[in-house]
Design an enzyme around this catalytic site. Structure first.
Site, PDB file in Angstrom:
ATOM      1  CB  THR A  12      41.646  41.145  39.085  1.00 32.15           C
ATOM      2  OG1 THR A  12      42.816  40.649  39.731  1.00 32.15           O
ATOM      3  CG2 THR A  12      41.544  42.633  39.345  1.00 32.15           C
ATOM      4  CB  SER A  54      43.244  32.759  37.309  1.00 34.45           C
ATOM      5  OG  SER A  54      44.400  33.529  37.088  1.00 34.45           O
ATOM      6  CB  THR A  85      44.805  38.689  33.907  1.00 33.17           C
ATOM      7  OG1 THR A  85      45.448  39.128  35.104  1.00 33.17           O
ATOM      8  CG2 THR A  85      43.609  39.559  33.607  1.00 33.17           C
ATOM      9  CG  ASP A  86      47.722  36.455  37.999  1.00 31.96           C
ATOM     10  OD1 ASP A  86      47.934  37.504  37.350  1.00 31.96           O
ATOM     11  OD2 ASP A  86      47.645  36.430  39.242  1.00 31.96           O
TER      12      ASP A  86
HETATM   13  N1  ASP Z   1      45.416  37.276  40.591  1.00 33.22           N
HETATM   14  C1  ASP Z   1      44.367  37.601  39.647  1.00 33.22           C
HETATM   15  C2  ASP Z   1      43.912  36.316  38.984  1.00 33.22           C
HETATM   16  O1  ASP Z   1      44.550  35.848  38.090  1.00 33.22           O
HETATM   17  C3  ASP Z   1      44.866  38.583  38.647  1.00 33.22           C
HETATM   18  C4  ASP Z   1      43.840  39.063  37.655  1.00 33.22           C
HETATM   19  O2  ASP Z   1      42.759  38.539  37.471  1.00 33.22           O
HETATM   20  O3  ASP Z   1      44.198  40.060  36.977  1.00 33.22           O
HETATM   21  O4  ASP Z   1      42.921  35.771  39.380  1.00 33.22           O
END
Ligand code: ASP
Length: 316
Positions: A12, A54, A85-86
């Site tokens: 993200t 991710s 973050t995932d």
């Molecule tokens: N879907 C995103 C990822 O993990 C979520 C994020 O980065 O907060 O790439």
């Protein structure tokens, strides 16, 4: 000035809004340019190794990150990895097992709101991540929101909140507020008494066994799933069951299947669906009997640390 390598991988933090939702689309150099204050703080080189959500990360991507660090480890004082973050907690745990004796900061960070949007948390997280990367702290950590968390204890608990990660079964390495980064005393002591022999002992052990699965037990679930995974060639299984850990042992008795799986060569680790306090297989018969058959305990480890450790153990 400290020399920091920024490794960008997507998420993200590096996303733009599209008709299909947030999609990674900002390259590493552009990401850095959006936080100009960073360039005055340290000497940054940028290396974009991939740019993906991710959720699409695999062990091969962890190995790419590890290899990138390995190749230039002695050229930099620290590393910042921007990441979705995932699955960041899995990457942090995997790197913690693969990178042996790191004497430099290896810092993962990301954001809940893309850097391109108003009200983003990306800039604060990047600034804090670079500060930690310049600090001399040793090892893999996640810098996110108001905390610096060990790569082996981090867990994403919130899908929106800016303090989205928690440190599980261990104090965070540091807390962050508007006055700065406040290190825990034991971490500070370690930073100040660095052992030169450890500093020279850095090496990367990248091998991982991918035929590993986490099985989340639900009430009434039948144990024949163990046979299913064995027949599919799986070498390791983490049983995420209830409370202090173990397997059902009455009408729906898992013990014969567990014994069969272990005797057939599978490694079985008991973990728990509880977030805090870990596994204690000695507490109830469901754990005592499983341990007697050869099941291992995940102890205080998160599920992310447990499954990546199993992948690493089975390949090394
Ligand atoms: N879907 C995103 C990822 O993990 C979520 C994020 O980065 O907060 O790439």
């Amino acid at each position: 000035m400290k020399r920091i390598l920024m490794i960008t991988t997507g998420g993200t933090i590096a996303s733009v809004a599209t008709s299909d939702g947030f999609t990674p689309g900002i390259d590493g150099t552009s990401l850095l340019k959006m936080v100009p204050v960073l360039t005055g703080k340290c000497d940054i080189t940028c290396s974009e190794i991939f740019n993906i959500d991710s959720s699409n990360i695999t062990p091969r991507h962890w190995q790419m990150i590890a290899k990138t660090i390995d190749e230039v480890y002695f050229d930099y004082d620290g590393f910042v990895i921007s990441h979705g973050t995932d699955t960041m907690a899995y990457t942090a745990a995997a790197l913690s097992w693969m990178l042996k004796n790191p004497a430099k900061p290896i810092v993962l960070t990301g954001a809940q709101v893309p850097i391109t949007l108003e009200g983003t948390d990306a800039k604060d997280n990047l600034i804090n991540a670079f500060e930690v990367a310049c600090s001399g702290v040793e090892g893999v950590c996640i810098v996110f929101g108001n905390q610096v968390i060990s790569g082996l204890h981090a867990k994403k608990l919130c899908s929106e909140d800016f303090n989205g990660f928690s440190s599980i079964n261990a104090k965070p390495w540091a807390t962050i507020d508007e006055t700065g980064i406040h290190w825990q005393k034991s971490i500070l002591d370690r930073m100040q008494t660095k052992d030169e022999s450890v500093r020279m002992g850095f090496r990367v052990m990248p091998n991982l066994e991918e035929k590993v699965v986490v099985l989340k037990v639900i009430p009434g679930m039948k144990p024949d799933v163990l046979e299913y995974y064995y027949n599919k060639g799986f070498k390791g299984i983490v049983i995420e069951s209830f409370g202090a850990g173990g397997v059902p042992n009455e009408d729906n008795n898992w013990l014969p299947a567990l014994e069969w799986a272990i005797n057939s060569g599978m490694t079985v680790v008991c973990s728990t669906q509880c977030i805090y306090d870990g596994v204690n297989l000695r507490k109830y018969p469901i754990g005592v009997l499983a341990e007697r058959l050869g099941a291992k305990s995940a102890g205080l480890q998160t599920i992310e640390a447990t499954v990546t450790k199993l992948m690493w153990d089975l390949a090394n």
